[in-house]
Design a protein around this motif. Structure first.
Motif, PDB file in Angstrom:
ATOM      1  N   ASN A 164      -5.456   0.743 -52.650  1.00 36.41           N
ATOM      2  CA  ASN A 164      -4.823   2.055 -52.464  1.00 36.41           C
ATOM      3  C   ASN A 164      -3.855   2.270 -53.623  1.00 36.41           C
ATOM      4  O   ASN A 164      -2.880   1.537 -53.753  1.00 36.41           O
ATOM      5  CB  ASN A 164      -4.054   2.114 -51.139  1.00 36.41           C
ATOM      6  N   LYS A 165      -4.156   3.250 -54.463  1.00 36.28           N
ATOM      7  CA  LYS A 165      -3.269   3.569 -55.580  1.00 36.28           C
ATOM      8  C   LYS A 165      -2.078   4.360 -55.039  1.00 36.28           C
ATOM      9  O   LYS A 165      -2.249   5.215 -54.166  1.00 36.28           O
ATOM     10  CB  LYS A 165      -4.007   4.443 -56.604  1.00 36.28           C
ATOM     11  N   SER A 175      -0.148   7.189 -51.069  1.00 34.31           N
ATOM     12  CA  SER A 175      -1.310   6.300 -51.148  1.00 34.31           C
ATOM     13  C   SER A 175      -2.591   7.084 -51.340  1.00 34.31           C
ATOM     14  O   SER A 175      -2.858   8.026 -50.601  1.00 34.31           O
ATOM     15  CB  SER A 175      -1.435   5.487 -49.853  1.00 34.31           C
ATOM     16  N   GLN A 176      -3.377   6.677 -52.313  1.00 34.94           N
ATOM     17  CA  GLN A 176      -4.702   7.268 -52.504  1.00 34.94           C
ATOM     18  C   GLN A 176      -5.726   6.144 -52.443  1.00 34.94           C
ATOM     19  O   GLN A 176      -5.729   5.245 -53.287  1.00 34.94           O
ATOM     20  CB  GLN A 176      -4.767   7.977 -53.857  1.00 34.94           C
ATOM     21  N   ALA A 177      -6.570   6.211 -51.440  1.00 36.03           N
ATOM     22  CA  ALA A 177      -7.501   5.107 -51.200  1.00 36.03           C
ATOM     23  C   ALA A 177      -8.686   5.153 -52.148  1.00 36.03           C
ATOM     24  O   ALA A 177      -9.240   6.217 -52.393  1.00 36.03           O
ATOM     25  CB  ALA A 177      -8.003   5.180 -49.762  1.00 36.03           C
TER      26      ALA A 177
ATOM     27  N   GLN B 162      -5.826   2.061 -41.840  1.00 31.84           N
ATOM     28  CA  GLN B 162      -6.767   2.493 -42.873  1.00 31.84           C
ATOM     29  C   GLN B 162      -8.157   2.587 -42.272  1.00 31.84           C
ATOM     30  O   GLN B 162      -8.636   1.658 -41.620  1.00 31.84           O
ATOM     31  CB  GLN B 162      -6.774   1.535 -44.050  1.00 31.84           C
ATOM     32  N   ASN B 179      -7.416   8.023 -46.914  1.00 36.41           N
ATOM     33  CA  ASN B 179      -6.099   7.545 -47.317  1.00 36.41           C
ATOM     34  C   ASN B 179      -5.385   6.904 -46.135  1.00 36.41           C
ATOM     35  O   ASN B 179      -5.441   7.414 -45.021  1.00 36.41           O
ATOM     36  CB  ASN B 179      -5.261   8.689 -47.883  1.00 36.41           C
TER      37      ASN B 179
ATOM     38  N   ALA C 158       1.222   1.631 -59.536  1.00 36.16           N
ATOM     39  CA  ALA C 158       1.483   0.813 -58.357  1.00 36.16           C
ATOM     40  C   ALA C 158       0.292   0.926 -57.428  1.00 36.16           C
ATOM     41  O   ALA C 158      -0.356   1.970 -57.364  1.00 36.16           O
ATOM     42  CB  ALA C 158       2.741   1.305 -57.654  1.00 36.16           C
ATOM     43  N   MET C 159       0.006  -0.139 -56.735  1.00 33.90           N
ATOM     44  CA  MET C 159      -1.139  -0.104 -55.822  1.00 33.90           C
ATOM     45  C   MET C 159      -1.005  -1.165 -54.747  1.00 33.90           C
ATOM     46  O   MET C 159      -0.276  -2.145 -54.916  1.00 33.90           O
ATOM     47  CB  MET C 159      -2.426  -0.341 -56.590  1.00 33.90           C
ATOM     48  N   GLN C 160      -1.678  -0.930 -53.638  1.00 31.37           N
ATOM     49  CA  GLN C 160      -1.774  -1.922 -52.577  1.00 31.37           C
ATOM     50  C   GLN C 160      -3.155  -2.566 -52.664  1.00 31.37           C
ATOM     51  O   GLN C 160      -4.149  -1.854 -52.853  1.00 31.37           O
ATOM     52  CB  GLN C 160      -1.598  -1.256 -51.211  1.00 31.37           C
TER      53      GLN C 160
END
Lengths: 218, 218, 218, 218
Positions: A164-165, A175-177, B162, B179, C158-160
């Motif tokens: 997720n960015k 968050s952008q998946a 998610q 997202n 940044a990212m998850q």
């Protein structure tokens, strides 16, 4: 160093392996400087180029059936000054016939023919070699897991990666998946032999010729 | 039964809480038939309508600053034959002044003013009541977690959800990421009193008036 | 090649950055052969060792306050035959005073002092240098995002990352979730100058000396 | 209201569907007050109890082969004062023979026999009925997707749900991942008839009897 940014590649409408998935795929492949690598469903050539930079004294065989992809791989190889990529405009598994024995097989796309492709790779892959495959469908993933389970000479690990960015939107991090991808890494071990087989004396080519004939006879 | 399908709502360009997040938000809110619910950043009204169907003998106060949203809520309330939604075309936290004491506060969007909104909700929220908030930014999430930590009369849980939809593409199931959303659920308990305060005899209205005056003075 | 398997490291009770997060962290850092790298909260030393192998003509400064971690880093450096790691048994940000100007800062753990650590790193980090930080808490992540927003000379992403391992259980592939990690990558650019400053003629050393004095004076 | 907290159930070593997955599963099932529901692999009975509270004028058939599970379902049904659960200590698909025609089938666990179970459910499931299945393995998920693709009378959606709980550790919110689960929701439609079949005049019972005979003859 691996990890070229996505924007640096020349891209068309051809799907491209995203930076993070590319980094993990290449790292899982553990490519050496003299390796022969095949990249199946090479697309824009992003995996081929990162591989070719590591396998600097080896070769990367980039296979794609799509002429647009072939164009992009050519352009990107030039842009990144990589001269050890051999581009094959043909479809896997047939295209694999044109490839010599390999150390590493990367599978970016399988077009629904994953089992045939794995069989063809297995014939070319040296003992100790690795297959690293990316999957975006449950069916192809399940088919490779099934193939590995039936096979007697691979150990493997498999995982799903989801990124997720965090996009900066007016000072807020949103968050952008990205779509999740499965990465399967398989390492080839010497084929198990049944314990009661009599081993006849053979010449020094034994292990190599033995394995290739087994592979041919499968 | 909760869980209206997304396609059933009349939608404009206003963002809508997706079905799965809506289901979890409403379930976490544990709405009762006689509850007074406020829905902040009501958008298309999807949370308001699901709430209004459960709080059939109560009311839902749907707050949104965007006139387009007000239109959509009105249309959707009509479509789903829900007549206990009071629509307020104003911005939170100010809009909360128009609302009576409430049992449940839903926060679909906070427009960067989450702390002020939480303070305003806290003044209106009954002891035992719940706040359920959805977050798509790290900053607003962190701000609510911080607010809850400072507050003395909420217990809460927080989680990220998610969802990856499996799309059928030519017989293959391909993951499509939505997202991720954070859901924070906070339950209000009676305010802790400092142990060394002398308790004077008070009338039966004590606890209630005490809490509301504290809230006013915050 | 980066990507040492987790099992290969000598591990105690000290938390270790998992292989996939390590691979991505190191790749995002884009370490060069001559780089000076600082690894804050070095733990078992897994990030230090992978960095030291790339920065073969540079140094890695591995900082950890925990003596058990120092032991493990020492043992792992020996195991992987890495001789360019300087181990500092002290706490960041103070420990950073002992470090020369650096090209790369890795933050594996911040012990709740992320802002102070970032300020201390900023004083040591060369223009063009990178900070790559891993976060497991919302608060530290939010604090770094906030710090970066206020800073005028970093661009960042940044990212998850979430990994689900597929475990083989009786022939079935069962997802086993690893805890998600946020990775923030920040690249330092020359400090913006206010537009009304008169630029005097300077020698060719200008930009470099100018920047380092700015850093010292902060 | 659905969404009983996990801690409220009496639990043994039997695996339990977690609250969020349970909420989504029950919401996707769209159970009505008079429905007949079957819960396959009922475990602690958490899905059975939530279903039984909604299907207050119907029945829930809770099937599990494990005597420990049967004990727990019994205890939990008592604890939640639910008296419309019929507990069947037997293994699916065989256990489904004891069940009447049903409106809803929930599959919490399939013990590797998902296709047989789906065939047995299909014989009992009314037109318009729903199957909602939870999967933790790729193989069982893939098998159900394949079964649905071959079937002519189901529409379905499928998704993966991943929950990360934010744990409060010393004032910091730390993500703790739960294993992801796939939820497949399938709705049964009247069987397609080939277009060139001559439709003879039939009595008003036609569609119903036709379907049930088809089901019996499969």
């Amino acid at each position: 160093m691996i990890g070229i940014e996505d924007e640096k590649f020349i891209r068309g409408k051809v799907p491209m392996t995203k930076q993070e998935i590319r980094i993990l795929t290449i790292a899982k492949a553990q490519i050496c400087a003299t390796d022969y690598v095949v990249d199946i469903g090479a697309g824009t050539g992003s995996l081929s180029i990162e591989s070719a930079k590591i396998a600097e004294h080896g070769y990367v065989f980039a296979i794609d059936k799509n002429p647009e992809a072939i164009d992009l791989i050519t352009q990107n190889a030039e842009k990144f000054s990589v001269d050890n990529i051999i581009i094959i405009n043909s479809e896997a598994p047939d295209a694999l016939r044109q490839v010599p024995r390999i150390d590493i097989a990367l599978i970016g796309g399988s077009g629904g023919r994953i089992v045939e492709i794995l069989n063809a790779i297995d014939e070319k892959l040296k003992t100790g070699g690795r297959i690293v495959a990316n999957f975006i469908t449950i069916q192809s993933l399940a088919a490779m897991l099934d193939w590995l389970k039936k096979s007697e000479n691979y150990i493997y690990d498999a995982m799903q990666i989801q990124i997720n960015k965090l996009q900066n939107v007016g000072g807020y991090s949103m968050s952008q998946a990205l779509n999740p991808v499965h990465i399967v890494t398989a390492k080839k071990f010497p084929q198990k032999k049944s314990p009661n087989i009599i081993k006849l004396p053979v010449d020094s080519q034994e292990s190599k010729s033995n394995i290739s004939s087994v592979a041919v006879n499968r």
